[in-house]
Scaffold this active site. Structure first.
Site, PDB file in Angstrom:
ATOM      1  N   ASP A   1      44.350  46.100  30.468  1.00 29.78           N
ATOM      2  CA  ASP A   1      44.289  46.640  31.827  1.00 29.78           C
ATOM      3  C   ASP A   1      42.835  46.919  32.193  1.00 29.78           C
ATOM      4  O   ASP A   1      42.169  47.708  31.521  1.00 29.78           O
ATOM      5  CB  ASP A   1      45.121  47.935  31.842  1.00 29.78           C
ATOM      6  CG  ASP A   1      45.098  48.628  33.189  1.00 29.78           C
ATOM      7  OD1 ASP A   1      44.490  48.109  34.144  1.00 29.78           O
ATOM      8  OD2 ASP A   1      45.701  49.715  33.269  1.00 29.78           O
TER       9      ASP A   1
ATOM     10  N   ASN B   1      42.160  41.903  49.074  1.00 24.02           N
ATOM     11  CA  ASN B   1      42.402  41.038  50.250  1.00 24.02           C
ATOM     12  C   ASN B   1      41.393  41.420  51.325  1.00 24.02           C
ATOM     13  O   ASN B   1      40.655  42.395  51.169  1.00 24.02           O
ATOM     14  CB  ASN B   1      43.855  41.173  50.736  1.00 24.02           C
ATOM     15  CG  ASN B   1      44.195  42.605  51.109  1.00 24.02           C
ATOM     16  OD1 ASN B   1      43.607  43.177  52.026  1.00 24.02           O
ATOM     17  ND2 ASN B   1      45.123  43.208  50.375  1.00 24.02           N
TER      18      ASN B   1
ATOM     19  N   GLY C   1      49.362  43.959  42.502  1.00 28.33           N
ATOM     20  CA  GLY C   1      48.593  43.389  41.391  1.00 28.33           C
ATOM     21  C   GLY C   1      47.471  44.293  40.914  1.00 28.33           C
ATOM     22  O   GLY C   1      47.612  45.518  40.852  1.00 28.33           O
ATOM     23  N   VAL C   2      46.358  43.687  40.601  1.00 26.15           N
ATOM     24  CA  VAL C   2      45.228  44.449  40.060  1.00 26.15           C
ATOM     25  C   VAL C   2      44.654  45.398  41.117  1.00 26.15           C
ATOM     26  O   VAL C   2      44.170  46.490  40.799  1.00 26.15           O
ATOM     27  CB  VAL C   2      44.176  43.483  39.445  1.00 26.15           C
ATOM     28  CG1 VAL C   2      43.402  42.718  40.492  1.00 26.15           C
ATOM     29  CG2 VAL C   2      43.247  44.234  38.521  1.00 26.15           C
ATOM     30  N   ASP C   3      44.732  45.005  42.365  1.00 24.73           N
ATOM     31  CA  ASP C   3      44.257  45.832  43.483  1.00 24.73           C
ATOM     32  C   ASP C   3      45.025  47.162  43.504  1.00 24.73           C
ATOM     33  O   ASP C   3      44.414  48.252  43.570  1.00 24.73           O
ATOM     34  CB  ASP C   3      44.485  45.038  44.784  1.00 24.73           C
ATOM     35  CG  ASP C   3      43.761  45.606  45.988  1.00 24.73           C
ATOM     36  OD1 ASP C   3      42.990  46.552  45.836  1.00 24.73           O
ATOM     37  OD2 ASP C   3      43.989  45.070  47.101  1.00 24.73           O
TER      38      ASP C   3
ATOM     39  N   SER D   1      42.357  35.553  42.095  1.00 27.24           N
ATOM     40  CA  SER D   1      43.234  34.551  42.742  1.00 27.24           C
ATOM     41  C   SER D   1      44.352  34.004  41.851  1.00 27.24           C
ATOM     42  O   SER D   1      45.141  33.175  42.314  1.00 27.24           O
ATOM     43  CB  SER D   1      42.432  33.350  43.302  1.00 27.24           C
ATOM     44  OG  SER D   1      41.765  33.684  44.485  1.00 27.24           O
TER      45      SER D   1
HETATM   46  N1  AR6 Z   1      44.211  44.534  34.809  1.00 25.48           N
HETATM   47  C1  AR6 Z   1      43.775  43.265  34.689  1.00 25.48           C
HETATM   48  N2  AR6 Z   1      44.356  42.221  35.283  1.00 25.48           N
HETATM   49  C2  AR6 Z   1      45.448  42.472  36.046  1.00 25.48           C
HETATM   50  C3  AR6 Z   1      45.967  43.768  36.236  1.00 25.48           C
HETATM   51  C4  AR6 Z   1      45.299  44.844  35.574  1.00 25.48           C
HETATM   52  N3  AR6 Z   1      45.692  46.108  35.696  1.00 25.48           N
HETATM   53  N4  AR6 Z   1      47.058  43.678  37.048  1.00 25.48           N
HETATM   54  C5  AR6 Z   1      47.216  42.370  37.347  1.00 25.48           C
HETATM   55  N5  AR6 Z   1      46.255  41.635  36.749  1.00 25.48           N
HETATM   56  P1  AR6 Z   1      46.483  39.542  41.627  1.00 25.48           P
HETATM   57  P2  AR6 Z   1      45.104  37.680  43.463  1.00 25.48           P
HETATM   58  C6  AR6 Z   1      45.995  40.186  36.795  1.00 25.48           C
HETATM   59  O1  AR6 Z   1      47.810  39.155  42.189  1.00 25.48           O
HETATM   60  O2  AR6 Z   1      45.862  36.529  42.917  1.00 25.48           O
HETATM   61  C7  AR6 Z   1      46.877  41.891  45.882  1.00 25.48           C
HETATM   62  O3  AR6 Z   1      48.031  42.363  46.511  1.00 25.48           O
HETATM   63  C8  AR6 Z   1      47.141  39.287  37.192  1.00 25.48           C
HETATM   64  O4  AR6 Z   1      47.972  39.023  36.077  1.00 25.48           O
HETATM   65  O5  AR6 Z   1      46.217  40.975  41.373  1.00 25.48           O
HETATM   66  O6  AR6 Z   1      43.625  37.542  43.661  1.00 25.48           O
HETATM   67  C9  AR6 Z   1      45.646  41.958  46.776  1.00 25.48           C
HETATM   68  O7  AR6 Z   1      45.685  43.055  47.654  1.00 25.48           O
HETATM   69  C10 AR6 Z   1      46.395  38.030  37.627  1.00 25.48           C
HETATM   70  O8  AR6 Z   1      46.049  37.263  36.486  1.00 25.48           O
HETATM   71  O9  AR6 Z   1      45.269  39.041  42.600  1.00 25.48           O
HETATM   72  C11 AR6 Z   1      45.704  40.650  47.498  1.00 25.48           C
HETATM   73  O10 AR6 Z   1      46.538  40.710  48.627  1.00 25.48           O
HETATM   74  C12 AR6 Z   1      45.081  38.590  38.197  1.00 25.48           C
HETATM   75  O11 AR6 Z   1      45.032  39.961  37.792  1.00 25.48           O
HETATM   76  C13 AR6 Z   1      46.274  39.697  46.485  1.00 25.48           C
HETATM   77  O12 AR6 Z   1      47.058  40.507  45.599  1.00 25.48           O
HETATM   78  C14 AR6 Z   1      44.993  38.530  39.711  1.00 25.48           C
HETATM   79  O13 AR6 Z   1      46.277  38.737  40.279  1.00 25.48           O
HETATM   80  C15 AR6 Z   1      45.202  39.013  45.662  1.00 25.48           C
HETATM   81  O14 AR6 Z   1      45.787  38.061  44.826  1.00 25.48           O
END
Ligand code: AR6
Length: 178
Positions: A16, A30, A38-40, A123
């Site tokens: 994490d 975003n 997600g990570v956000d 992404s």
């Molecule tokens: N630590 C590390 N990596 C993580 C964590 C964490 N705590 N949580 C998820 N991931 P995503 P995107 C990974 O969807 O594709 C959001 O709603 C996850 O497994 O977070 O750039 C934003 O507000 C994946 O490999 O980001 C945007 O609307 C990676 O982080 C949209 O999602 C990115 O997944 C952005 O989409």
């Protein structure tokens, strides 16, 4: 062959990103910068509500660009918010925009004298970018920036699961053999 001085500054970890002790973590945000899943979502929860208050004052962020805030309740002093491209099949400039996320984030890191930084796989979740291609872009763009940013001592790619970790490992191998 990547110069050892660059290779030694890049690390892969699983886990994490919010728990890392680094100068800055990067958020895959975003364009609104007002939070999401997600990570956000994880970063906003861990940093606390003051993060959203600051984000409301900085006017969003264009795809491929980056903006910096404080880290609030995180161990990281700063959060660099970048907006990756939504994958639309690959002919809409996605690769260039993703490379730009890494370049813009690392440029901000240099400006703020950040010595250690951690990236998620921008992404590669909700935005659907193919992981192996994204990992290659992340590694290549970072290696190229590290050649000119001597102050950046540690770049960590945080891989949320094993498939992402192996994609980054393969990308590092490709780079090492070039
Ligand atoms: N630590 C590390 N990596 C993580 C964590 C964490 N705590 N949580 C998820 N991931 P995503 P995107 C990974 O969807 O594709 C959001 O709603 C996850 O497994 O977070 O750039 C934003 O507000 C994946 O490999 O980001 C945007 O609307 C990676 O982080 C949209 O999602 C990115 O997944 C952005 O989409």
């Amino acid at each position: 062959m990547v110069h050892m001085m660059i290779k030694n500054r890049i690390q892969l970890v699983t886990g994490d990103i919010t728990s890392l002790v680094v100068d800055a973590i990067v958020n895959a945000a975003n364009t609104s910068l007002l939070g999401g899943g997600g990570v956000d979502g994880a970063i906003h929860r861990a940093a606390g509500p003051e993060l959203l208050q600051e984000c409301k004052t900085i006017g969003g962020c264009a795809t491929g660009q980056a903006k910096l805030t404080k880290g609030y309740q995180l161990s990281a002093r700063y959060i660099i918010h970048t907006v990756g491209p939504v994958w639309r099949g690959g002919a809409k400039g996605e690769a260039k925009l993703l490379a730009s996320c890494y370049a813009a984030s690392l440029k901000l890191a240099q400006t703020h004298q950040i010595e250690s930084i951690a990236f998620p796989a921008i992404s590669c979740g909700a935005y659907g970018f193919p992981i192996s291609q994204a990992a290659m872009i992340a590694i290549k763009q970072t290696a190229s920036c590290l050649e000119s940013y001597a102050g950046l001592k540690q770049v960590i790619f945080v891989c949320y699961d094993g498939s992402i970790f192996s994609a980054y490992q393969q990308a590092l191998d490709v780079l090492n053999n070039e």
